[in-house]
Design a protein around this motif. Structure first.
Motif, PDB file in Angstrom:
ATOM      1  N   ASN A 186       4.270 -15.489 -16.766  1.00  0.00           N
ATOM      2  CA  ASN A 186       4.251 -14.045 -17.012  1.00  0.00           C
ATOM      3  C   ASN A 186       4.227 -13.291 -15.688  1.00  0.00           C
ATOM      4  O   ASN A 186       3.756 -13.794 -14.672  1.00  0.00           O
ATOM      5  CB  ASN A 186       3.067 -13.639 -17.900  1.00  0.00           C
ATOM      6  CG  ASN A 186       1.734 -14.044 -17.320  1.00  0.00           C
ATOM      7  OD1 ASN A 186       1.271 -13.515 -16.316  1.00  0.00           O
ATOM      8  ND2 ASN A 186       1.088 -15.018 -17.967  1.00  0.00           N
ATOM      9  N   ILE A 187       4.761 -12.090 -15.739  1.00  0.00           N
ATOM     10  CA  ILE A 187       4.802 -11.177 -14.594  1.00  0.00           C
ATOM     11  C   ILE A 187       4.173  -9.865 -15.026  1.00  0.00           C
ATOM     12  O   ILE A 187       4.564  -9.284 -16.043  1.00  0.00           O
ATOM     13  CB  ILE A 187       6.241 -10.941 -14.112  1.00  0.00           C
ATOM     14  CG1 ILE A 187       6.882 -12.248 -13.653  1.00  0.00           C
ATOM     15  CG2 ILE A 187       6.262  -9.923 -12.972  1.00  0.00           C
ATOM     16  CD1 ILE A 187       8.338 -12.099 -13.253  1.00  0.00           C
ATOM     17  N   TYR A 188       3.187  -9.439 -14.262  1.00  0.00           N
ATOM     18  CA  TYR A 188       2.546  -8.146 -14.513  1.00  0.00           C
ATOM     19  C   TYR A 188       2.709  -7.282 -13.266  1.00  0.00           C
ATOM     20  O   TYR A 188       2.473  -7.736 -12.135  1.00  0.00           O
ATOM     21  CB  TYR A 188       1.060  -8.320 -14.823  1.00  0.00           C
ATOM     22  CG  TYR A 188       0.319  -7.009 -14.975  1.00  0.00           C
ATOM     23  CD1 TYR A 188       0.319  -6.332 -16.187  1.00  0.00           C
ATOM     24  CD2 TYR A 188      -0.354  -6.441 -13.903  1.00  0.00           C
ATOM     25  CE1 TYR A 188      -0.347  -5.121 -16.336  1.00  0.00           C
ATOM     26  CE2 TYR A 188      -1.021  -5.236 -14.037  1.00  0.00           C
ATOM     27  CZ  TYR A 188      -1.010  -4.585 -15.257  1.00  0.00           C
ATOM     28  OH  TYR A 188      -1.670  -3.380 -15.388  1.00  0.00           O
ATOM     29  N   GLY A 189       3.132  -6.044 -13.478  1.00  0.00           N
ATOM     30  CA  GLY A 189       3.323  -5.136 -12.361  1.00  0.00           C
ATOM     31  C   GLY A 189       2.753  -3.768 -12.653  1.00  0.00           C
ATOM     32  O   GLY A 189       2.740  -3.304 -13.797  1.00  0.00           O
ATOM     33  N   GLN A 190       2.258  -3.139 -11.599  1.00  0.00           N
ATOM     34  CA  GLN A 190       1.761  -1.773 -11.706  1.00  0.00           C
ATOM     35  C   GLN A 190       2.251  -0.997 -10.486  1.00  0.00           C
ATOM     36  O   GLN A 190       1.987  -1.379  -9.346  1.00  0.00           O
ATOM     37  CB  GLN A 190       0.235  -1.747 -11.784  1.00  0.00           C
ATOM     38  CG  GLN A 190      -0.320  -0.371 -12.112  1.00  0.00           C
ATOM     39  CD  GLN A 190      -1.828  -0.381 -12.313  1.00  0.00           C
ATOM     40  OE1 GLN A 190      -2.578   0.154 -11.502  1.00  0.00           O
ATOM     41  NE2 GLN A 190      -2.277  -1.004 -13.383  1.00  0.00           N
ATOM     42  N   ILE A 191       2.968   0.088 -10.755  1.00  0.00           N
ATOM     43  CA  ILE A 191       3.507   0.954  -9.708  1.00  0.00           C
ATOM     44  C   ILE A 191       2.852   2.315  -9.850  1.00  0.00           C
ATOM     45  O   ILE A 191       2.917   2.932 -10.921  1.00  0.00           O
ATOM     46  CB  ILE A 191       5.041   1.062  -9.810  1.00  0.00           C
ATOM     47  CG1 ILE A 191       5.679  -0.329  -9.727  1.00  0.00           C
ATOM     48  CG2 ILE A 191       5.597   1.955  -8.709  1.00  0.00           C
ATOM     49  CD1 ILE A 191       7.180  -0.325  -9.898  1.00  0.00           C
ATOM     50  N   ASN A 192       2.219   2.775  -8.786  1.00  0.00           N
ATOM     51  CA  ASN A 192       1.432   4.005  -8.835  1.00  0.00           C
ATOM     52  C   ASN A 192       2.107   5.122  -8.058  1.00  0.00           C
ATOM     53  O   ASN A 192       2.412   4.964  -6.878  1.00  0.00           O
ATOM     54  CB  ASN A 192       0.026   3.762  -8.257  1.00  0.00           C
ATOM     55  CG  ASN A 192      -0.733   2.715  -9.037  1.00  0.00           C
ATOM     56  OD1 ASN A 192      -0.723   2.704 -10.258  1.00  0.00           O
ATOM     57  ND2 ASN A 192      -1.388   1.804  -8.328  1.00  0.00           N
ATOM     58  N   ALA A 193       2.317   6.240  -8.727  1.00  0.00           N
ATOM     59  CA  ALA A 193       2.735   7.496  -8.088  1.00  0.00           C
ATOM     60  C   ALA A 193       3.947   7.306  -7.188  1.00  0.00           C
ATOM     61  O   ALA A 193       3.842   7.318  -5.961  1.00  0.00           O
ATOM     62  CB  ALA A 193       1.571   8.101  -7.296  1.00  0.00           C
ATOM     63  N   VAL A 194       5.114   7.132  -7.796  1.00  0.00           N
ATOM     64  CA  VAL A 194       6.353   6.979  -7.041  1.00  0.00           C
ATOM     65  C   VAL A 194       7.282   8.155  -7.352  1.00  0.00           C
ATOM     66  O   VAL A 194       7.209   8.768  -8.415  1.00  0.00           O
ATOM     67  CB  VAL A 194       7.048   5.649  -7.376  1.00  0.00           C
ATOM     68  CG1 VAL A 194       6.255   4.486  -6.847  1.00  0.00           C
ATOM     69  CG2 VAL A 194       7.285   5.511  -8.868  1.00  0.00           C
ATOM     70  N   GLN A 195       8.138   8.444  -6.400  1.00  0.00           N
ATOM     71  CA  GLN A 195       9.079   9.548  -6.534  1.00  0.00           C
ATOM     72  C   GLN A 195      10.476   9.060  -6.188  1.00  0.00           C
ATOM     73  O   GLN A 195      10.696   8.427  -5.154  1.00  0.00           O
ATOM     74  CB  GLN A 195       8.693  10.713  -5.618  1.00  0.00           C
ATOM     75  CG  GLN A 195       9.651  11.893  -5.693  1.00  0.00           C
ATOM     76  CD  GLN A 195       9.200  13.057  -4.821  1.00  0.00           C
ATOM     77  OE1 GLN A 195       8.166  12.958  -4.156  1.00  0.00           O
ATOM     78  NE2 GLN A 195       9.956  14.139  -4.816  1.00  0.00           N
ATOM     79  N   GLU A 242       0.814  -1.212   0.000  1.00  0.00           N
ATOM     80  CA  GLU A 242       0.000   0.000   0.000  1.00  0.00           C
ATOM     81  C   GLU A 242       0.847   1.263   0.000  1.00  0.00           C
ATOM     82  O   GLU A 242       0.490   2.262  -0.632  1.00  0.00           O
ATOM     83  CB  GLU A 242      -0.934   0.004   1.215  1.00  0.00           C
ATOM     84  CG  GLU A 242      -1.956   1.121   1.193  1.00  0.00           C
ATOM     85  CD  GLU A 242      -2.953   1.006   2.311  1.00  0.00           C
ATOM     86  OE1 GLU A 242      -2.878   1.826   3.241  1.00  0.00           O
ATOM     87  OE2 GLU A 242      -3.800   0.091   2.265  1.00  0.00           O
ATOM     88  N   ASP A 243       1.971   1.253   0.696  1.00  0.00           N
ATOM     89  CA  ASP A 243       2.844   2.421   0.759  1.00  0.00           C
ATOM     90  C   ASP A 243       4.242   1.956   1.169  1.00  0.00           C
ATOM     91  O   ASP A 243       4.401   0.899   1.795  1.00  0.00           O
ATOM     92  CB  ASP A 243       2.318   3.443   1.761  1.00  0.00           C
ATOM     93  CG  ASP A 243       2.737   4.864   1.408  1.00  0.00           C
ATOM     94  OD1 ASP A 243       3.645   5.003   0.577  1.00  0.00           O
ATOM     95  OD2 ASP A 243       2.162   5.814   1.966  1.00  0.00           O
ATOM     96  N   PHE A 244       5.263   2.731   0.821  1.00  0.00           N
ATOM     97  CA  PHE A 244       6.624   2.366   1.173  1.00  0.00           C
ATOM     98  C   PHE A 244       7.508   3.608   1.143  1.00  0.00           C
ATOM     99  O   PHE A 244       7.204   4.607   0.473  1.00  0.00           O
ATOM    100  CB  PHE A 244       7.175   1.303   0.218  1.00  0.00           C
ATOM    101  CG  PHE A 244       7.439   1.805  -1.180  1.00  0.00           C
ATOM    102  CD1 PHE A 244       8.709   2.226  -1.558  1.00  0.00           C
ATOM    103  CD2 PHE A 244       6.423   1.874  -2.122  1.00  0.00           C
ATOM    104  CE1 PHE A 244       8.964   2.696  -2.829  1.00  0.00           C
ATOM    105  CE2 PHE A 244       6.664   2.341  -3.400  1.00  0.00           C
ATOM    106  CZ  PHE A 244       7.932   2.757  -3.759  1.00  0.00           C
ATOM    107  N   SER A 270      10.172   6.546  -2.825  1.00  0.00           N
ATOM    108  CA  SER A 270       8.985   6.399  -1.983  1.00  0.00           C
ATOM    109  C   SER A 270       7.736   6.589  -2.817  1.00  0.00           C
ATOM    110  O   SER A 270       7.778   7.020  -3.983  1.00  0.00           O
ATOM    111  CB  SER A 270       9.000   7.421  -0.840  1.00  0.00           C
ATOM    112  OG  SER A 270       8.977   8.740  -1.358  1.00  0.00           O
ATOM    113  N   SER A 271       6.611   6.270  -2.195  1.00  0.00           N
ATOM    114  CA  SER A 271       5.311   6.485  -2.820  1.00  0.00           C
ATOM    115  C   SER A 271       4.898   7.947  -2.661  1.00  0.00           C
ATOM    116  O   SER A 271       5.167   8.574  -1.631  1.00  0.00           O
ATOM    117  CB  SER A 271       4.264   5.570  -2.183  1.00  0.00           C
ATOM    118  OG  SER A 271       2.981   5.885  -2.646  1.00  0.00           O
TER     119      SER A 271
END
Length: 674
Positions: free
Chosen positions: A581-590, A523-525, A545-546
């Motif tokens: 297969n590998i699927y990834g989604q990364i949302n709003a990272v800095q 959820e957050d990191f 970080s997120s």
């Protein structure tokens, strides 16, 4: 007066009953007991009862089904039967039955299990509402790895009573049992390392669907229309201590660093779905919930952990392949055709009037129903600290120096880090790991735990991969058939083979493609910049970080979502399958670049990788490993709103208007590998 439903006797007539009702006294004589399921050879002359005083004795019993022990004799049993109390001492538990109950993977086996004391308490008049309580003091278990995967586990006696046994009173009593253990010590032995697990104050009990302790009748949901029953159990413990250390042999003659982890109170929540007509398990759900964790790892400990996992990778891979071959005998979800048939029956039955009570039970059952077997791990917060070891060349210890020269002879030159005594902190919030071992390809995933739009996006991409695979397979079959026909025409047997093919195909059932999926969500990191002796007293700054809070994104949106999927056919069907297969989604990272952090992390990880490559660990490598390592994997990674910041190293005092940071941001970035 007639006595009805006296379950434990047969042939009971009124003339055998003498009652003094108001005095509360009564006697029964010459009874023929009907169903004493826990004993055999029990006759009436062995029973001495003072009924209303609640006292009684049973002697010289031959116990029938004590499946968890071996070598148990009558002189070790002290029972006060009608008081519902009993005690056993110095028991040796049956390893095979224990493996089946715990459902251990086939790459590990139990060599020995003992218990010093067992006590039992039964409230005979309240079996419907109160559980049978089992108390154990100390359990010691010895486990070791197998050179080859052993035979699969048998059905657990708690999960499947088997045969034609219906789900009745005896099964309800067994499902409602509670267990309390003071401490459990597990010693794990492998070729590369040994490990110990110590758990204290373990409790296992039945709960309501809301995980509250209540009347046993509230701990299960029975739907007679479906012919299913759901049972709920919770296991918790106070502390868990894990310690692992390398095995010292002639090939591994070096000083290793033990790996330690101590966790606080944790719990496991289990839901089991059974059929009413035979008590067989249809599916189950296991959810491990860990308390907040703090783990400090040095680079030597991280290298040790990686070596330990590498030593087990071959066995785990073989065991996984065995489970896939035996998937047809495991609890698996109903096929998509079965769900379609159920929906059609439900639609047809919707027009007919239904019992409101049954309809309410059906809705309540659907709320907690499990379509397929799954396993889940969750922790609210994990703080991981990665630290440098002190430079071993400055220690002056001969044993460490000897290991350093043997394992990495040129490491002295490579160990000159840019910083000494560096440390990095990584914080994960609401980490979740889900595993679905038996999922039919093409089946809806709406029932998966915390289903999200990321799963739908992954399914759309996977459909394209499957379509491409089917097209390639069709072209390959066509080319193979043309080549075969050309060869058969030369032999003069073309017509005969063509006449046999349709019949052969008609007798072979079409195999059902299945998949096993792993879902990782975060959820957050926050990953902080490396801290040194010069910066240790300052507030740590974020490196990666997120950025969800700054963009006001929903809290339930995962910052990181990864799915790994493998395809297989059960029963060892030899048929081509799509690539994993590998699927990834990364949302709003800095990402805020810091050159010291990049250099330190590169040196830290490079040191671990080089140590793993040169470690003198006996990994029992085989010729097949390079082929499996080169397996093709399709990868797709979507990064939404990534932001990269390049700060200036030093501010210029004479130029106040000078920009202090360069920022690059994208709306969406997609990385693919086919």
């Amino acid at each position: 007066m007639s006595m009805l439903c006296f379950r434990f006797t047969k042939g009971l007539s009124v003339d055998k009953i003498s009652l003094s009702t108001l005095k509360g006294e009564g006697e029964l004589a010459n009874l023929e007991l009907d169903e004493i399921v826990f004993t055999k050879g029990l006759s009436v002359d062995k029973i001495s009862l003072s009924t209303l005083k609640g006292e009684g004795e049973l002697a010289n019993l031959e116990l029938d089904e004590i499946v968890f022990t071996k070598g148990l004799s009558v002189d070790k049993i002290s029972l006060s039967t009608l008081k519902g109390e009993g005690e056993l001492a110095n028991l040796e538990l049956d390893e095979i039955v224990l493996q089946d109950v715990l459902d251990l993977p086939t790459w590990v086996t139990i060599k020995k299990a003992t218990c010093n004391k067992v006590a039992i308490k039964i409230q005979w008049t309240k079996l419907k509402t109160h559980p049978i309580c089992l108390y154990m003091d100390q359990i010691d278990i010895e486990m070791e790895t197998c050179d080859e995967p052993r035979a699969p586990n048998n059905p657990s006696p708690f999960m499947s009573q088997g045969g034609d046994t219906k789900y009745g009173f005896a099964e309800k009593v067994v499902d409602g049992m509670s267990l309390t253990i003071n401490s459990v010590t597990i010693r794990f032995i492998s070729h590369a390392f040994t490990a110990s697990f110590q758990l204290s104050r373990i409790r296992a009990r039945s709960t309501t669907p809301q995980w509250q302790v209540a009347d046993l009748r509230m701990t299960r949901i029975k739907d007679t229309e479906r012919g299913m029953v759901l049972t709920f159990k919770e296991i918790d413990w106070q502390t868990l201590r894990i310690e692992a250390d390398a095995v010292k042999t002639e090939k591994t003659n070096y000083v290793s660093t033990p790996v330690r982890l101590i966790t606080n109170q944790s719990r496991i929540r289990i839901v089991i779905k059974k059929q009413l007509h035979d008590c067989s398990v249809v599916s189950s759900k296991l959810h491990l919930i860990l308390d907040d964790l703090l783990w400090v790892l040095t680079d030597s400990q991280l290298k040790a952990m990686a070596s330990y996992m590498q030593s087990l990778s071959k066995l785990i891979r073989k065991s996984t392949e065995q489970n896939k071959r035996d998937a047809s005998s495991q609890p698996s979800p109903p096929s998509p055709q079965h769900h379609a048939t159920q929906r059609s029956h439900a639609a047809a039955a919707g027009t007919a009037p239904r019992n409101p009570q049954l309809e309410a039970v059906s809705k309540f059952f659907s709320k907690y129903d499990m379509v397929e077997t799954s396993y889940h791990i969750f922790t609210r917060r994990l703080d991981l600290h990665l630290c440098d070891d002190t430079n071993p060349m400055e220690q002056g210890k001969r044993d460490v120096l000897h290991w350093w020269q043997v394992c990495c002879p040129s490491e002295q030159e490579k160990f000159n880090r840019r910083t000494d005594g560096g440390a990095m902190q990584i914080t994960f919030h609401r980490l979740m790991l889900d595993y679905y071992p038996y999922h039919f390809v093409g089946m809806n995933k709406k029932h998966w735990f915390r289903h999200s739009e990321c799963m739908d996006a992954r399914d759309q991409w996977a459909e394209l991969l499957l379509s491409e695979f089917k097209h390639q397979l069709k072209e390959w079959k066509k080319a193979t058939a043309d080549a075969a026909e050309g060869q058969e025409s030369k032999d003069g047997s073309q017509e005969e083979v063509r006449g046999q093919q349709p019949g052969a195909r008609g007798h072979k059932p079409r195999p059902k493609l299945m998949s096993s999926g792993i879902v990782f969500r975060l959820e957050d990191f926050e990953l902080y910049q490396v801290s040194t002796s010069d910066t240790r007293h300052s507030t740590p700054k974020k490196f990666f970080s997120s950025d969800k809070k700054a963009l006001y994104l929903p809290q339930e949106m995962s910052a990181v979502h990864l799915e790994y999927t493998e395809y297989y056919f059960p029963e060892g069907v030899d048929h081509p399958v799509p690539s994993p297969n590998i699927y990834g989604q990364i949302n709003a990272v800095q990402l805020t670049l810091d050159y010291m952090t990049v250099l330190w992390a590169n040196q830290f990880l490079l040191n671990v990788a080089q140590s793993m490559a040169a470690a003198p660990m006996d990994r029992q490598e085989s010729v097949e490993e390079p082929a499996s390592a080169s397996l093709h994997v399709d990868i797709r990674l979507e990064i939404l709103m990534p932001k990269i910041s390049l700060p200036a190293e030093k501010p210029v005092a004479d130029q106040p208007d000078r920009r202090q940071m360069l920022v690059a941001q994208s709306l969406r970035t997609v990385l693919t590998l086919y």
